[in-house]
Design a protein around this motif. Structure first.
Motif, PDB file in Angstrom:
ATOM      1  N   ALA A 272      21.272 -35.732  -0.920  1.00 35.17           N
ATOM      2  CA  ALA A 272      21.679 -37.016  -0.421  1.00 35.17           C
ATOM      3  C   ALA A 272      22.230 -36.841   0.889  1.00 35.17           C
ATOM      4  O   ALA A 272      23.084 -36.070   1.574  1.00 35.17           O
ATOM      5  CB  ALA A 272      22.858 -37.747  -1.007  1.00 35.17           C
ATOM      6  N   GLY A 273      21.727 -37.657   1.682  1.00 33.42           N
ATOM      7  CA  GLY A 273      22.251 -37.354   3.368  1.00 33.42           C
ATOM      8  C   GLY A 273      21.361 -36.481   4.107  1.00 33.42           C
ATOM      9  O   GLY A 273      21.805 -36.294   5.349  1.00 33.42           O
ATOM     10  N   LEU A 274      20.803 -35.821   3.485  1.00 32.19           N
ATOM     11  CA  LEU A 274      20.346 -34.616   4.276  1.00 32.19           C
ATOM     12  C   LEU A 274      18.321 -34.846   4.362  1.00 32.19           C
ATOM     13  O   LEU A 274      18.125 -35.647   3.797  1.00 32.19           O
ATOM     14  CB  LEU A 274      20.029 -33.395   3.342  1.00 32.19           C
ATOM     15  N   ARG A 275      18.115 -34.395   5.531  1.00 33.24           N
ATOM     16  CA  ARG A 275      16.598 -34.320   5.826  1.00 33.24           C
ATOM     17  C   ARG A 275      16.418 -33.206   6.703  1.00 33.24           C
ATOM     18  O   ARG A 275      17.322 -32.560   7.461  1.00 33.24           O
ATOM     19  CB  ARG A 275      16.256 -35.766   6.397  1.00 33.24           C
ATOM     20  N   GLY A 276      15.005 -32.869   6.561  1.00 33.17           N
ATOM     21  CA  GLY A 276      14.709 -31.794   7.646  1.00 33.17           C
ATOM     22  C   GLY A 276      14.982 -30.188   7.054  1.00 33.17           C
ATOM     23  O   GLY A 276      14.563 -29.355   7.826  1.00 33.17           O
ATOM     24  N   LEU A 277      15.477 -30.207   6.015  1.00 32.24           N
ATOM     25  CA  LEU A 277      15.666 -29.079   5.270  1.00 32.24           C
ATOM     26  C   LEU A 277      14.631 -28.249   4.999  1.00 32.24           C
ATOM     27  O   LEU A 277      13.609 -28.660   4.428  1.00 32.24           O
ATOM     28  CB  LEU A 277      16.628 -29.140   4.167  1.00 32.24           C
ATOM     29  N   ASP A 278      14.492 -26.973   5.443  1.00 27.98           N
ATOM     30  CA  ASP A 278      13.138 -25.920   5.248  1.00 27.98           C
ATOM     31  C   ASP A 278      13.571 -25.313   4.142  1.00 27.98           C
ATOM     32  O   ASP A 278      14.212 -24.415   4.436  1.00 27.98           O
ATOM     33  CB  ASP A 278      12.696 -25.476   6.618  1.00 27.98           C
ATOM     34  N   MET A 279      12.833 -24.981   3.078  1.00 27.69           N
ATOM     35  CA  MET A 279      13.076 -24.042   2.127  1.00 27.69           C
ATOM     36  C   MET A 279      11.668 -23.355   1.761  1.00 27.69           C
ATOM     37  O   MET A 279      10.624 -23.575   2.454  1.00 27.69           O
ATOM     38  CB  MET A 279      13.407 -24.948   0.884  1.00 27.69           C
ATOM     39  N   GLU A 280      12.226 -22.458   0.856  1.00 24.73           N
ATOM     40  CA  GLU A 280      10.652 -21.725   0.270  1.00 24.73           C
ATOM     41  C   GLU A 280      10.789 -21.542  -1.102  1.00 24.73           C
ATOM     42  O   GLU A 280      11.912 -20.898  -1.515  1.00 24.73           O
ATOM     43  CB  GLU A 280      10.493 -20.177   1.035  1.00 24.73           C
ATOM     44  N   GLY A 281      10.036 -22.169  -1.955  1.00 24.18           N
ATOM     45  CA  GLY A 281      10.151 -21.780  -3.513  1.00 24.18           C
ATOM     46  C   GLY A 281       9.634 -20.378  -3.736  1.00 24.18           C
ATOM     47  O   GLY A 281       8.720 -19.847  -3.190  1.00 24.18           O
ATOM     48  N   THR A 282      10.692 -19.709  -4.473  1.00 24.31           N
ATOM     49  CA  THR A 282      10.498 -18.155  -4.583  1.00 24.31           C
ATOM     50  C   THR A 282      10.227 -17.997  -6.133  1.00 24.31           C
ATOM     51  O   THR A 282       9.627 -17.064  -6.472  1.00 24.31           O
ATOM     52  CB  THR A 282      11.623 -17.520  -3.957  1.00 24.31           C
ATOM     53  N   SER A 283      10.475 -18.580  -6.867  1.00 28.63           N
ATOM     54  CA  SER A 283      10.186 -18.579  -8.230  1.00 28.63           C
ATOM     55  C   SER A 283      10.268 -19.984  -9.259  1.00 28.63           C
ATOM     56  O   SER A 283      10.665 -21.005  -8.686  1.00 28.63           O
ATOM     57  CB  SER A 283      11.162 -17.674  -9.187  1.00 28.63           C
ATOM     58  N   SER A 284       9.487 -20.078 -10.427  1.00 26.48           N
ATOM     59  CA  SER A 284       9.551 -21.166 -11.063  1.00 26.48           C
ATOM     60  C   SER A 284       9.165 -20.461 -12.623  1.00 26.48           C
ATOM     61  O   SER A 284       8.447 -19.489 -12.780  1.00 26.48           O
ATOM     62  CB  SER A 284       8.615 -22.031 -10.866  1.00 26.48           C
ATOM     63  N   ARG A 285       9.790 -21.170 -13.528  1.00 27.24           N
ATOM     64  CA  ARG A 285       9.516 -20.950 -15.111  1.00 27.24           C
ATOM     65  C   ARG A 285       9.661 -22.185 -15.924  1.00 27.24           C
ATOM     66  O   ARG A 285      10.754 -22.655 -15.602  1.00 27.24           O
ATOM     67  CB  ARG A 285      10.440 -19.625 -15.442  1.00 27.24           C
ATOM     68  N   THR A 286       8.772 -22.268 -16.733  1.00 21.02           N
ATOM     69  CA  THR A 286       8.758 -23.252 -17.807  1.00 21.02           C
ATOM     70  C   THR A 286       9.685 -23.076 -18.925  1.00 21.02           C
ATOM     71  O   THR A 286       9.238 -22.392 -19.669  1.00 21.02           O
ATOM     72  CB  THR A 286       7.309 -23.840 -18.341  1.00 21.02           C
ATOM     73  N   GLY A 287      10.886 -23.481 -19.030  1.00 20.97           N
ATOM     74  CA  GLY A 287      11.737 -23.009 -20.077  1.00 20.97           C
ATOM     75  C   GLY A 287      11.847 -24.542 -21.118  1.00 20.97           C
ATOM     76  O   GLY A 287      11.187 -25.185 -20.911  1.00 20.97           O
ATOM     77  N   ALA A 288      12.773 -24.084 -21.912  1.00 23.45           N
ATOM     78  CA  ALA A 288      13.051 -25.126 -22.945  1.00 23.45           C
ATOM     79  C   ALA A 288      13.797 -26.288 -22.242  1.00 23.45           C
ATOM     80  O   ALA A 288      15.187 -25.906 -22.024  1.00 23.45           O
ATOM     81  CB  ALA A 288      13.451 -24.504 -24.353  1.00 23.45           C
ATOM     82  N   ARG A 289      13.322 -27.289 -22.201  1.00 29.08           N
ATOM     83  CA  ARG A 289      14.329 -28.567 -21.809  1.00 29.08           C
ATOM     84  C   ARG A 289      14.602 -28.325 -20.378  1.00 29.08           C
ATOM     85  O   ARG A 289      15.414 -28.831 -19.792  1.00 29.08           O
ATOM     86  CB  ARG A 289      15.462 -28.819 -22.556  1.00 29.08           C
ATOM     87  N   ALA A 290      13.929 -27.512 -19.555  1.00 29.49           N
ATOM     88  CA  ALA A 290      14.058 -27.456 -18.200  1.00 29.49           C
ATOM     89  C   ALA A 290      13.126 -26.625 -17.683  1.00 29.49           C
ATOM     90  O   ALA A 290      12.707 -25.567 -17.915  1.00 29.49           O
ATOM     91  CB  ALA A 290      15.377 -26.774 -17.732  1.00 29.49           C
ATOM     92  N   ILE A 291      12.794 -26.793 -16.222  1.00 24.46           N
ATOM     93  CA  ILE A 291      11.890 -26.004 -15.480  1.00 24.46           C
ATOM     94  C   ILE A 291      12.801 -25.329 -14.414  1.00 24.46           C
ATOM     95  O   ILE A 291      13.486 -26.130 -13.681  1.00 24.46           O
ATOM     96  CB  ILE A 291      10.658 -26.869 -14.783  1.00 24.46           C
ATOM     97  N   HIS A 292      12.971 -24.116 -14.578  1.00 24.76           N
ATOM     98  CA  HIS A 292      13.694 -23.277 -13.534  1.00 24.76           C
ATOM     99  C   HIS A 292      13.025 -22.852 -12.384  1.00 24.76           C
ATOM    100  O   HIS A 292      11.961 -22.275 -12.219  1.00 24.76           O
ATOM    101  CB  HIS A 292      14.059 -22.019 -14.253  1.00 24.76           C
ATOM    102  N   VAL A 293      13.717 -23.313 -11.255  1.00 27.20           N
ATOM    103  CA  VAL A 293      13.063 -23.194  -9.867  1.00 27.20           C
ATOM    104  C   VAL A 293      13.960 -22.749  -8.934  1.00 27.20           C
ATOM    105  O   VAL A 293      15.446 -23.068  -8.913  1.00 27.20           O
ATOM    106  CB  VAL A 293      12.563 -24.618  -9.510  1.00 27.20           C
ATOM    107  N   THR A 294      13.511 -21.729  -8.206  1.00 28.38           N
ATOM    108  CA  THR A 294      14.482 -21.112  -6.888  1.00 28.38           C
ATOM    109  C   THR A 294      14.041 -21.294  -5.712  1.00 28.38           C
ATOM    110  O   THR A 294      12.857 -21.076  -5.664  1.00 28.38           O
ATOM    111  CB  THR A 294      14.720 -19.626  -7.319  1.00 28.38           C
TER     112      THR A 294
END
Lengths: 197, 197
Positions: free
Chosen positions: B170-192
């Motif tokens: 909230a209140g942020l914009r223009g943040l630049d990130m890089e997705g470095t990992s993801s995993r489909t878990g039980a009741r959550a998708i884990h993203v870094t």
């Protein structure tokens, strides 16, 4: 039975387009960066890029089709040039009737004035056993989600924060989904949800 | 150098807690479901569950520490019972000074009244070469993001839509990130995401 899916590029903060969309800037301020993963990095996201238009019929809102408002007093034929990437029937939700517009390469834009359920019935009839894509924008996808008409959400989460714009899931709550896949791609994390009824 | 990370359970529409948080309902309406993946399915999300408190020091906002407002006229010792899961120093951001509170199992709550940079400096000194966790809530994490003080976001995206509440980014914009990992878990998708400076 065929799947009704929506395949969407979304910011990390949940926007499908930036603010102040216009004829000159159809994706809104900052919105083009949502699509880097397939516009600039298609080779690194091959399967997901090919899947965007893998459907037997498409449904989109009038705002996604073009900037014209009110009566069709302009011969607007979409944002995509003479040969749009859909290569099949596209049902455009609108309050204003218009004759179908036939484009090169198999795309025909049909204009539906009696609501999303009618559009879906027409898309199902046209798609046969192929899938149906609810192409966008946010308002249209949110209407389909609220009505319980979507089977699957395929999200491409771009690593950017837009701060404002057209928000996926706006006005919804209590939606229950199941994450079924995820992959870390170039400039997007690809996530699939099955919507529970 | 150690990493400053934030490890957060978030709804698919971007909320870290539901609306109307209270002493009786600290995660807000619907907010508990954000945490199903580690509260009920820890065995299926072992690595991510263990990582939640894998840090040498923690920083949290006063709202995450407890419901007491204004002066510390109540002996509030956190939501976590006599042995909190942190097992290390926790720096609580507040405008009201208070003596440190020593809990069982190695957790000590320190109260920091001179802002996030001071809290981070104190956490760095305490953590040595271990990582530092910005534990929450949304307001605190968003302040660290806005100040460019966060290296990494570890999100656990629960397959639910809350509709309103405390919003990450909230209140942020223009943040630049890089997705470095993801995993489909039980009741959550884990993203870094790694945050770019």
């Amino acid at each position: 039975m065929s799947t009704v899916y929506s395949n969407l590029s979304v910011s990390a903060d949940g926007f499908l387009a930036g603010p102040r969309q216009s004829r000159e800037n159809p994706l809104g301020e900052g919105g083009l960066a949502l699509h880097e993963w397939h516009l600039e990095r298609a080779a690194d996201n091959r399967a997901e890029t090919d899947a965007i238009v893998d459907a037997g019929a498409f449904i989109m809102g009038r705002n996604m089709f073009g900037p014209v408002r009110g009566e069709w007093d302009e011969d607007w034929r979409g944002w995509w040039g003479e040969e749009p990437p859909y290569h099949g029937p596209v049902f455009v939700l609108t309050h204003f009737p218009r004759e179908p517009v036939v484009m090169a390469g198999g795309t025909t834009f049909h204009f539906v004035t009696d609501g999303i359920e009618s559009a879906l019935a027409q898309a199902r009839a046209a798609a046969g056993d192929r899938d149906i894509s609810i192409a966008g924008g946010a308002s249209t996808v949110n209407q389909f989600l609220a009505a319980g008409l979507l089977d699957e959400l395929r999200l491409h989460i771009a690593p950017i924060v837009l701060g404002e714009g057209e928000r996926l899931f706006a006005g919804l709550r209590g939606l229950d989904m199941e994450g079924t896949s995820s992959r870390t791609g170039a400039r997007a994390i690809h996530v699939t949800y099955r919507i529970r009824r």
